[in-house]
Design an enzyme around this catalytic site. Structure first.
Site, short mmCIF file in Angstrom:
data_model
loop_
_atom_site.label_atom_id
_atom_site.label_comp_id
_atom_site.label_asym_id
_atom_site.label_seq_id
_atom_site.Cartn_x
_atom_site.Cartn_y
_atom_site.Cartn_z
N TYR A 1 -15.70 -4.42 6.62
CA TYR A 1 -14.45 -3.77 7.01
C TYR A 1 -14.16 -4.01 8.49
CZ TYR A 1 -10.77 -0.34 7.65
OH TYR A 1 -9.57 0.27 7.95
N GLY B 1 0.82 -1.22 0.00
CA GLY B 1 0.00 0.00 0.00
C GLY B 1 0.84 1.26 0.00
N SER C 1 -7.23 -1.46 12.86
CA SER C 1 -8.09 -0.28 12.94
C SER C 1 -8.86 -0.28 14.25
CB SER C 1 -9.08 -0.28 11.77
OG SER C 1 -10.05 0.75 11.92
N ASP D 1 2.37 -2.50 -4.39
CA ASP D 1 1.07 -1.84 -4.56
C ASP D 1 0.58 -2.14 -5.97
OD1 ASP D 1 -1.08 0.23 -4.72
OD2 ASP D 1 -0.10 1.04 -2.93
N ASP E 1 -1.41 -7.42 -6.84
CA ASP E 1 -2.83 -7.36 -6.53
C ASP E 1 -3.06 -8.35 -5.39
OD1 ASP E 1 -5.55 -7.54 -6.32
OD2 ASP E 1 -5.91 -7.94 -8.45
N SER F 1 -0.13 5.35 -1.49
CA SER F 1 -1.00 6.43 -1.00
C SER F 1 -1.21 6.31 0.50
CB SER F 1 -2.37 6.37 -1.70
OG SER F 1 -3.05 5.17 -1.38
N GLY F 2 -1.74 7.39 1.08
CA GLY F 2 -2.17 7.38 2.47
C GLY F 2 -1.09 7.01 3.46
N ILE F 3 -1.47 6.18 4.43
CA ILE F 3 -0.55 5.78 5.49
C ILE F 3 0.63 5.00 4.92
CG2 ILE F 3 -0.33 4.40 7.60
CD1 ILE F 3 -3.31 5.05 8.15
N GLY G 1 -5.00 -1.98 1.90
CA GLY G 1 -6.33 -2.44 2.28
C GLY G 1 -7.40 -1.70 1.51
#
Length: 262
Positions: free
Chosen positions: A159, A13, A119, A37, A53, A16-18, A79
């Site tokens: 989720y 991942g 999370s 990624d 993937d 992007s993001g975290i 995720g």
């Protein structure tokens, strides 16, 4: 203590993001970063990019082989948000993550660290143990829909369930590779301002609105990445099987209300 100079660290991942922020922090601390990624990450903070993937077993196996040997840490950050539907969410967020991790175990260096991004949504894992055990027992990527039907997991719950399973799986593996000094932990952020925050707000509705009122602000990737980096460092070697909240106090707020301490 957080010096990662010379360590090779795989970040899923990373585009992007975290995941992107974690790759940047690790790189600046001296690590050699391998970004995994579906999309290409920022080349400035990734030494090598491997496309994968995590919903495709063949892609997972190929990516793991391409990572090579001598890996000092694996950060499982990739995720899908809840808007993607229960089958893709559970396939990528748990089955794919686990398959990639298990494929890398022989390639990890002794003393390596595995960090799973869970999370706050997984807080209630203890109330879902039978379904969690069924999900952990599932090895067939094609069996997700039937499992969801059997345990009442719809799109809205998927989720939450994926993160509950991930936390429980992390606890299970507290000592699995202890003879090699390999440890596994997870980090549980609360709401974080990333490109998929809107997906969470859309799915969670009133609950998300209430959380946002209680919090002073949503988290930022820069709040989470340093903790992931610490768990990759030698200074965290005695932390094993832990789920560490990094959520501005939301986990504590929920527990305080639950037990009448607020």
């Amino acid at each position: 203590m957080n010096d990662l100079n010379g360590k090779t660290i795989v970040v899923t991942g990373a585009a992007s993001g975290i995941g992107a922020e974690t790759a940047r922090v690790l790189w600046e601390l001296g690590a050699r970063v391998i970004g995994v990624d579906r999309n290409a990450p920022d080349a400035a903070h990734v030494d090598r990019y491997i496309r994968a993937d995590l919903g495709d077993p063949a892609s997972i196996a190929a990516a793991a082989a391409e990572c090579g040997d001598g890996i000092d840490a694996l950060c499982n950050i990739a995720g899908l948000p809840p808007t993607r539907g229960r089958v893709p969410v559970l396939t990528v967020n748990f089955l794919g993550l686990r398959a990639f991790t298990e494929a890398l175990i022989p390639r990890l260096a002794d003393g390596a660290s595995i960090v799973n991004l869970a999370s706050l949504a997984g807080l209630g894992w203890a109330d879902a143990v039978p379904a969690i055990k069924a999900m952990i027992a599932l090895r067939d990527f094609g069996g997700v829909a039937a499992l969801c039907d059997a345990h009442g997991v719809d799109d809205a719950r998927s989720y939450f369930f994926s993160k509950e399973v991930l936390i429980a799986w992390t606890l299970q593996n507290r000592w699995t590779w202890r003879e090699r000094g390999i440890r596994m932990n997870c980090v549980s952020p609360g709401p974080v301002d990333t490109p998929i925050l809107g997906d969470f707000l859309e799915t969670l509705g009133a609950r998300a609105e209430e959380d946002m009122r209680v919090m002073d602000r949503p988290g930022r990737p820069a709040d989470i990445a340093p903790l992931v980096a610490f768990l990759c460092s030698d200074g965290s070697a005695w932390i094993r099987g832990s789920n560490i909240a990094c959520d501005g106090g939301m986990h504590s707020h929920v527990l305080a209300n639950m037990y009448g301490l607020s």
